[in-house]
Design a protein around this motif. Sequence first.
Motif, PDB file in Angstrom:
ATOM      1  N   GLU A  86       0.843  -1.189   0.000  1.00 21.78           N
ATOM      2  CA  GLU A  86       0.000   0.000   0.000  1.00 21.78           C
ATOM      3  C   GLU A  86       0.880   1.240   0.000  1.00 21.78           C
ATOM      4  O   GLU A  86       1.894   1.305   0.701  1.00 21.78           O
ATOM      5  N   THR A  87       0.507   2.202  -0.793  1.00 22.84           N
ATOM      6  CA  THR A  87       1.252   3.451  -0.853  1.00 22.84           C
ATOM      7  C   THR A  87       1.054   4.233   0.430  1.00 22.84           C
ATOM      8  O   THR A  87      -0.069   4.459   0.860  1.00 22.84           O
ATOM      9  N   ILE A  88       2.133   4.597   1.063  1.00 31.14           N
ATOM     10  CA  ILE A  88       2.067   5.375   2.302  1.00 31.14           C
ATOM     11  C   ILE A  88       2.145   6.857   1.949  1.00 31.14           C
ATOM     12  O   ILE A  88       3.115   7.312   1.330  1.00 31.14           O
ATOM     13  N   VAL A  89       1.103   7.573   2.304  1.00 30.27           N
ATOM     14  CA  VAL A  89       1.050   8.998   2.019  1.00 30.27           C
ATOM     15  C   VAL A  89       1.457   9.757   3.277  1.00 30.27           C
ATOM     16  O   VAL A  89       0.828   9.600   4.331  1.00 30.27           O
ATOM     17  N   LYS A  90       2.495  10.538   3.175  1.00 30.86           N
ATOM     18  CA  LYS A  90       2.988  11.288   4.318  1.00 30.86           C
ATOM     19  C   LYS A  90       2.119  12.497   4.587  1.00 30.86           C
ATOM     20  O   LYS A  90       1.664  13.168   3.667  1.00 30.86           O
ATOM     21  N   ARG A  91       1.858  12.744   5.861  1.00 27.46           N
ATOM     22  CA  ARG A  91       1.053  13.908   6.243  1.00 27.46           C
ATOM     23  C   ARG A  91       1.781  15.186   5.836  1.00 27.46           C
ATOM     24  O   ARG A  91       2.948  15.370   6.186  1.00 27.46           O
ATOM     25  N   PRO A  92       1.103  16.078   5.112  1.00 27.53           N
ATOM     26  CA  PRO A  92       1.764  17.321   4.679  1.00 27.53           C
ATOM     27  C   PRO A  92       2.017  18.253   5.855  1.00 27.53           C
ATOM     28  O   PRO A  92       1.391  18.121   6.917  1.00 27.53           O
TER      29      PRO A  92
ATOM     30  N   TRP B  10      -5.976  20.860   4.174  1.00 27.72           N
ATOM     31  CA  TRP B  10      -4.650  20.395   3.765  1.00 27.72           C
ATOM     32  C   TRP B  10      -4.241  20.877   2.374  1.00 27.72           C
ATOM     33  O   TRP B  10      -3.170  20.509   1.894  1.00 27.72           O
ATOM     34  N   HIS B  11      -5.076  21.666   1.720  1.00 28.91           N
ATOM     35  CA  HIS B  11      -4.743  22.146   0.382  1.00 28.91           C
ATOM     36  C   HIS B  11      -4.931  23.666   0.343  1.00 28.91           C
ATOM     37  O   HIS B  11      -5.922  24.186   0.870  1.00 28.91           O
TER      38      HIS B  11
ATOM     39  N   ARG C  22      -8.639   9.878   5.336  1.00 27.77           N
ATOM     40  CA  ARG C  22      -7.253   9.999   5.772  1.00 27.77           C
ATOM     41  C   ARG C  22      -6.952  11.395   6.294  1.00 27.77           C
ATOM     42  O   ARG C  22      -6.221  11.566   7.280  1.00 27.77           O
ATOM     43  N   GLU C  23      -7.524  12.410   5.646  1.00 26.12           N
ATOM     44  CA  GLU C  23      -7.245  13.781   6.077  1.00 26.12           C
ATOM     45  C   GLU C  23      -7.871  14.073   7.433  1.00 26.12           C
ATOM     46  O   GLU C  23      -7.361  14.909   8.188  1.00 26.12           O
TER      47      GLU C  23
ATOM     48  N   TRP D 233      -5.407  12.876   9.925  1.00 22.22           N
ATOM     49  CA  TRP D 233      -4.314  13.831  10.080  1.00 22.22           C
ATOM     50  C   TRP D 233      -4.708  14.974  11.013  1.00 22.22           C
ATOM     51  O   TRP D 233      -3.881  15.453  11.801  1.00 22.22           O
TER      52      TRP D 233
END
Length: 321
Positions: free
Chosen positions: A3-9, A20-21, A132-133, A136
Amino acid sequence: MNETIVKRPPWRVTFDGSFWHHPAGARSGQVLPLEKTFFWADRTWYLPAAYLCGQGLVLDLCTEAEPEAVRSFLDKWGPKEHRLTSLELTLIQAEHPLHMDLSPSLTVNGKIIGYPGGMGVGWYPHWDRNDREAQWLLEHYGLDPDKGWSIHRYCFPWATKRRPRRLSSLTLTLTPYPVPLPGPQFTVEGPGQQVSFVHPVTGQTHTLTVEEYEPQGEGDGQEDNGMIYPTRYVTLTYRLDPDLSQEAVILQDRAEGDKPYPKEPDPMAPQASCSVALFTLPEEPGLHAAASSLYFQPPKEVQWQMLLREKLHNDVTIPLL
Protein backbone atom coordinates in the motif's frame (compact mmCIF):
# COMPACT_ATOMS: atom_id res chain seq x y z
CA MET A 1 0.02 -6.13 -1.77
CA ASN A 2 2.05 -3.02 -1.00
CA GLU A 3 0.00 0.00 0.00
CA THR A 4 1.25 3.45 -0.85
CA ILE A 5 2.07 5.38 2.30
CA VAL A 6 1.05 9.00 2.02
CA LYS A 7 2.99 11.29 4.32
CA ARG A 8 1.05 13.91 6.24
CA PRO A 9 1.76 17.32 4.68
CA PRO A 10 3.17 20.18 6.76
CA TRP A 11 0.56 22.03 8.80
CA ARG A 12 -0.38 25.47 7.59
CA VAL A 13 -3.59 27.50 7.58
CA THR A 14 -4.62 29.96 4.88
CA PHE A 15 -7.83 31.99 4.61
CA ASP A 16 -8.92 30.60 1.23
CA GLY A 17 -7.55 27.06 1.54
CA SER A 18 -8.95 23.82 2.89
CA PHE A 19 -7.53 21.81 5.79
CA TRP A 20 -4.65 20.40 3.77
CA HIS A 21 -4.74 22.15 0.38
CA HIS A 22 -3.99 25.82 -0.26
CA PRO A 23 -3.99 28.19 -3.23
CA ALA A 24 -0.62 28.81 -4.80
CA GLY A 25 1.09 31.76 -3.17
CA ALA A 26 -1.34 31.94 -0.23
CA ARG A 27 0.30 33.15 2.97
CA SER A 28 -0.06 31.17 6.20
CA GLY A 29 -1.89 32.74 9.10
CA GLN A 30 -0.36 33.50 12.45
CA VAL A 31 -1.42 30.91 15.01
CA LEU A 32 -3.33 32.13 18.08
CA PRO A 33 -3.43 29.24 20.61
CA LEU A 34 -6.78 29.03 22.43
CA GLU A 35 -7.01 25.58 24.10
CA LYS A 36 -10.60 26.25 25.24
CA THR A 37 -13.01 23.47 26.19
CA PHE A 38 -16.69 24.04 27.03
CA PHE A 39 -19.89 22.03 27.40
CA TRP A 40 -22.95 23.19 25.49
CA ALA A 41 -25.97 21.62 23.76
CA ASP A 42 -25.29 18.31 25.55
CA ARG A 43 -21.87 18.07 23.92
CA THR A 44 -18.24 18.83 24.68
CA TRP A 45 -16.63 21.42 22.39
CA TYR A 46 -12.96 22.21 21.92
CA LEU A 47 -11.37 25.32 20.39
CA PRO A 48 -7.71 24.47 19.80
CA ALA A 49 -6.59 27.57 17.91
CA ALA A 50 -7.39 30.51 15.68
CA TYR A 51 -5.27 31.80 12.81
CA LEU A 52 -4.77 35.45 11.93
CA CYS A 53 -4.60 35.92 8.17
CA GLY A 54 -4.45 39.04 6.04
CA GLN A 55 -8.08 38.61 4.86
CA GLY A 56 -9.54 37.54 8.18
CA LEU A 57 -9.54 35.14 11.10
CA VAL A 58 -9.75 31.35 10.69
CA LEU A 59 -11.17 29.36 13.61
CA ASP A 60 -11.18 25.58 14.11
CA LEU A 61 -14.00 24.17 16.27
CA CYS A 62 -14.13 20.52 17.35
CA THR A 63 -17.20 18.66 18.65
CA GLU A 64 -16.74 15.46 20.65
CA ALA A 65 -19.08 12.46 20.80
CA GLU A 66 -18.86 9.32 22.91
CA PRO A 67 -18.15 6.16 20.90
CA GLU A 68 -21.34 4.49 22.17
CA ALA A 69 -23.46 7.28 20.70
CA VAL A 70 -21.65 7.05 17.38
CA ARG A 71 -21.98 3.26 17.25
CA SER A 72 -25.70 3.42 18.04
CA PHE A 73 -26.20 5.94 15.24
CA LEU A 74 -24.23 3.90 12.70
CA ASP A 75 -26.10 0.72 13.64
CA LYS A 76 -29.39 2.48 12.91
CA TRP A 77 -28.48 4.69 9.93
CA GLY A 78 -25.34 3.06 8.51
CA PRO A 79 -25.20 1.19 5.19
CA LYS A 80 -28.68 -0.05 4.27
CA GLU A 81 -30.10 -2.26 1.58
CA HIS A 82 -32.05 0.69 0.20
CA ARG A 83 -31.17 4.28 -0.59
CA LEU A 84 -32.19 6.62 2.19
CA THR A 85 -35.31 8.61 1.37
CA SER A 86 -35.38 12.40 1.64
CA LEU A 87 -37.50 12.03 4.79
CA GLU A 88 -34.95 9.69 6.39
CA LEU A 89 -32.15 12.09 5.51
CA THR A 90 -34.10 14.88 7.19
CA LEU A 91 -34.72 12.86 10.35
CA ILE A 92 -31.03 11.95 10.60
CA GLN A 93 -30.23 15.58 11.45
CA ALA A 94 -31.91 15.35 14.84
CA GLU A 95 -30.17 12.07 15.77
CA HIS A 96 -26.65 12.51 14.43
CA PRO A 97 -24.26 12.74 17.43
CA LEU A 98 -21.79 14.84 15.43
CA HIS A 99 -24.13 17.00 13.36
CA MET A 100 -25.47 20.38 14.40
CA ASP A 101 -26.59 23.17 12.11
CA LEU A 102 -25.49 26.44 13.65
CA SER A 103 -24.55 29.96 12.73
CA PRO A 104 -21.32 31.23 14.31
CA SER A 105 -20.45 34.88 14.67
CA LEU A 106 -17.28 36.49 15.93
CA THR A 107 -16.91 39.76 17.81
CA VAL A 108 -13.47 41.28 17.24
CA ASN A 109 -12.61 44.45 19.17
CA GLY A 110 -16.33 45.13 19.63
CA LYS A 111 -17.27 44.59 15.94
CA ILE A 112 -19.51 41.63 15.03
CA ILE A 113 -18.45 39.54 12.05
CA GLY A 114 -20.92 37.10 10.48
CA TYR A 115 -20.00 33.69 9.16
CA PRO A 116 -19.58 33.67 5.36
CA GLY A 117 -18.34 30.12 4.82
CA GLY A 118 -16.22 27.21 5.92
CA MET A 119 -15.80 23.44 5.81
CA GLY A 120 -15.93 20.40 8.04
CA VAL A 121 -14.94 16.73 8.38
CA GLY A 122 -16.10 13.92 10.64
CA TRP A 123 -14.32 11.09 12.44
CA TYR A 124 -16.07 7.88 13.48
CA PRO A 125 -14.13 5.73 15.99
CA HIS A 126 -13.19 2.17 14.95
CA TRP A 127 -14.67 2.65 11.48
CA ASP A 128 -12.80 1.62 8.34
CA ARG A 129 -14.31 4.36 6.16
CA ASN A 130 -12.74 7.38 7.85
CA ASP A 131 -11.05 9.92 5.63
CA ARG A 132 -7.25 10.00 5.77
CA GLU A 133 -7.24 13.78 6.08
CA ALA A 134 -9.56 13.56 9.09
CA GLN A 135 -7.03 11.27 10.75
CA TRP A 136 -4.31 13.83 10.08
CA LEU A 137 -6.42 16.51 11.80
CA LEU A 138 -6.84 14.33 14.88
CA GLU A 139 -3.10 13.73 14.97
CA HIS A 140 -2.29 17.44 14.62
CA TYR A 141 -4.61 18.55 17.44
CA GLY A 142 -4.00 15.50 19.62
CA LEU A 143 -7.65 14.43 19.64
CA ASP A 144 -8.63 11.02 21.03
CA PRO A 145 -9.26 8.66 18.06
CA ASP A 146 -11.42 6.42 20.26
CA LYS A 147 -14.08 9.15 20.32
CA GLY A 148 -16.20 10.67 17.58
CA TRP A 149 -15.23 14.11 16.26
CA SER A 150 -16.68 16.77 14.04
CA ILE A 151 -14.11 19.38 13.08
CA HIS A 152 -15.28 22.61 11.46
CA ARG A 153 -13.23 25.46 10.10
CA TYR A 154 -14.87 28.89 10.01
CA CYS A 155 -13.42 31.82 8.08
CA PHE A 156 -14.35 35.32 9.25
CA PRO A 157 -13.24 38.32 7.15
CA TRP A 158 -12.05 41.32 9.13
CA ALA A 159 -14.67 44.03 9.75
CA THR A 160 -11.99 46.62 8.96
CA LYS A 161 -10.10 47.19 5.69
CA ARG A 162 -6.94 45.77 7.21
CA ARG A 163 -6.08 43.22 9.82
CA PRO A 164 -6.26 44.81 13.29
CA ARG A 165 -2.85 45.58 14.73
CA ARG A 166 -4.02 44.36 18.13
CA LEU A 167 -6.83 42.14 19.37
CA SER A 168 -8.18 43.69 22.55
CA SER A 169 -11.23 41.40 22.73
CA LEU A 170 -12.43 38.31 20.90
CA THR A 171 -15.64 36.35 21.52
CA LEU A 172 -17.44 33.58 19.64
CA THR A 173 -21.25 33.21 19.58
CA LEU A 174 -22.90 30.00 18.40
CA THR A 175 -26.57 30.16 17.34
CA PRO A 176 -28.21 26.79 16.62
CA TYR A 177 -30.80 26.44 13.88
CA PRO A 178 -34.12 24.66 14.54
CA VAL A 179 -34.01 20.90 13.94
CA PRO A 180 -36.82 18.77 12.47
CA LEU A 181 -38.43 16.48 15.05
CA PRO A 182 -40.87 13.73 14.03
CA GLY A 183 -44.52 14.40 14.79
CA PRO A 184 -47.57 12.25 13.95
CA GLN A 185 -48.07 10.09 10.86
CA PHE A 186 -51.54 10.02 9.36
CA THR A 187 -53.66 9.67 6.23
CA VAL A 188 -56.42 12.05 5.16
CA GLU A 189 -59.92 11.05 4.13
CA GLY A 190 -61.30 14.52 3.51
CA PRO A 191 -62.12 18.01 4.84
CA GLY A 192 -63.11 18.28 8.48
CA GLN A 193 -60.87 15.44 9.63
CA GLN A 194 -58.93 16.20 12.82
CA VAL A 195 -55.62 14.88 14.09
CA SER A 196 -54.43 15.64 17.62
CA PHE A 197 -50.78 15.42 18.65
CA VAL A 198 -48.47 16.41 21.48
CA HIS A 199 -45.55 18.68 20.65
CA PRO A 200 -42.33 16.75 21.51
CA VAL A 201 -40.65 19.78 23.09
CA THR A 202 -43.38 21.94 24.65
CA GLY A 203 -45.70 19.07 25.65
CA GLN A 204 -48.67 21.09 24.41
CA THR A 205 -51.53 19.33 22.62
CA HIS A 206 -52.38 20.67 19.16
CA THR A 207 -55.21 19.75 16.80
CA LEU A 208 -54.84 19.72 13.02
CA THR A 209 -58.07 20.29 11.10
CA VAL A 210 -58.18 19.54 7.36
CA GLU A 211 -59.65 22.40 5.32
CA GLU A 212 -59.17 21.12 1.75
CA TYR A 213 -57.74 17.91 0.31
CA GLU A 214 -57.64 17.78 -3.48
CA PRO A 215 -55.89 15.92 -6.30
CA GLN A 216 -53.88 18.10 -8.66
CA GLY A 217 -52.33 17.69 -12.11
CA GLU A 218 -53.50 15.90 -15.23
CA GLY A 219 -52.24 13.58 -17.94
CA ASP A 220 -49.97 10.55 -17.73
CA GLY A 221 -46.76 12.55 -17.65
CA GLN A 222 -44.98 15.55 -19.10
CA GLU A 223 -42.01 15.47 -21.46
CA ASP A 224 -39.04 17.76 -20.95
CA ASN A 225 -35.59 17.36 -22.53
CA GLY A 226 -36.25 13.74 -23.43
CA MET A 227 -37.54 12.82 -19.94
CA ILE A 228 -41.08 11.94 -18.88
CA TYR A 229 -42.00 13.48 -15.53
CA PRO A 230 -44.92 12.60 -13.23
CA THR A 231 -47.53 15.34 -12.87
CA ARG A 232 -50.12 14.05 -10.38
CA TYR A 233 -50.10 15.03 -6.72
CA VAL A 234 -52.36 15.93 -3.81
CA THR A 235 -52.55 19.24 -1.95
CA LEU A 236 -53.62 19.59 1.66
CA THR A 237 -54.58 22.80 3.46
CA TYR A 238 -55.13 22.74 7.19
CA ARG A 239 -55.28 24.76 10.41
CA LEU A 240 -53.64 24.17 13.76
CA ASP A 241 -55.11 24.91 17.17
CA PRO A 242 -53.15 26.32 18.93
CA ASP A 243 -51.43 27.59 15.80
CA LEU A 244 -47.73 27.24 14.98
CA SER A 245 -45.70 29.41 12.62
CA GLN A 246 -45.30 28.40 8.98
CA GLU A 247 -41.61 27.71 9.61
CA ALA A 248 -42.26 25.52 12.65
CA VAL A 249 -44.31 22.76 11.01
CA ILE A 250 -43.85 20.76 7.81
CA LEU A 251 -46.00 18.01 6.30
CA GLN A 252 -44.19 15.63 3.99
CA ASP A 253 -45.26 12.64 1.92
CA ARG A 254 -43.55 9.58 3.39
CA ALA A 255 -43.29 8.05 -0.09
CA GLU A 256 -40.77 9.28 -2.64
CA GLY A 257 -43.30 9.31 -5.46
CA ASP A 258 -42.61 8.14 -9.01
CA LYS A 259 -39.29 8.75 -10.71
CA PRO A 260 -39.05 10.40 -14.15
CA TYR A 261 -37.83 8.15 -16.94
CA PRO A 262 -36.27 8.73 -20.38
CA LYS A 263 -38.60 8.75 -23.36
CA GLU A 264 -36.09 6.52 -25.12
CA PRO A 265 -34.57 4.35 -22.35
CA ASP A 266 -30.80 3.90 -22.26
CA PRO A 267 -29.79 0.92 -20.10
CA MET A 268 -26.37 2.52 -19.47
CA ALA A 269 -27.74 5.87 -18.29
CA PRO A 270 -27.94 6.63 -14.54
CA GLN A 271 -31.34 6.46 -12.91
CA ALA A 272 -33.12 9.80 -12.73
CA SER A 273 -33.95 11.36 -9.39
CA CYS A 274 -37.48 12.01 -8.20
CA SER A 275 -39.25 15.25 -9.14
CA VAL A 276 -40.86 17.84 -6.88
CA ALA A 277 -44.21 19.61 -6.95
CA LEU A 278 -44.18 23.40 -6.71
CA PHE A 279 -47.25 25.22 -5.46
CA THR A 280 -48.19 28.59 -3.99
CA LEU A 281 -48.48 28.85 -0.22
CA PRO A 282 -51.76 30.30 1.05
CA GLU A 283 -51.66 33.92 2.19
CA GLU A 284 -54.59 33.61 4.59
CA PRO A 285 -53.39 33.90 8.21
CA GLY A 286 -53.43 30.63 10.09
CA LEU A 287 -53.80 28.50 6.97
CA HIS A 288 -51.06 25.95 6.25
CA ALA A 289 -50.50 23.92 3.09
CA ALA A 290 -48.59 20.86 1.91
CA ALA A 291 -48.18 18.92 -1.33
CA SER A 292 -47.49 15.23 -1.80
CA SER A 293 -44.76 13.76 -3.95
CA LEU A 294 -45.39 13.49 -7.70
CA TYR A 295 -46.97 10.42 -9.32
CA PHE A 296 -47.94 9.28 -12.79
CA GLN A 297 -51.36 8.20 -11.53
CA PRO A 298 -53.30 9.86 -8.68
CA PRO A 299 -52.20 8.24 -5.41
CA LYS A 300 -54.89 6.16 -3.71
CA GLU A 301 -53.57 7.20 -0.30
CA VAL A 302 -50.86 9.51 1.01
CA GLN A 303 -49.11 8.75 4.27
CA TRP A 304 -48.23 12.14 5.75
CA GLN A 305 -45.36 12.71 8.17
CA MET A 306 -45.38 15.84 10.31
CA LEU A 307 -42.04 17.44 11.14
CA LEU A 308 -41.86 20.03 13.91
CA ARG A 309 -38.90 22.38 13.64
CA GLU A 310 -37.69 23.48 17.05
CA LYS A 311 -34.62 25.27 18.37
CA LEU A 312 -33.45 22.91 21.11
CA HIS A 313 -30.70 25.01 22.70
CA ASN A 314 -30.05 28.64 23.54
CA ASP A 315 -27.22 30.60 21.98
CA VAL A 316 -23.86 30.48 23.73
CA THR A 317 -21.07 33.08 23.80
CA ILE A 318 -17.49 32.01 24.51
CA PRO A 319 -14.83 34.61 25.41
CA LEU A 320 -11.65 33.77 23.51
CA LEU A 321 -9.52 36.69 24.70
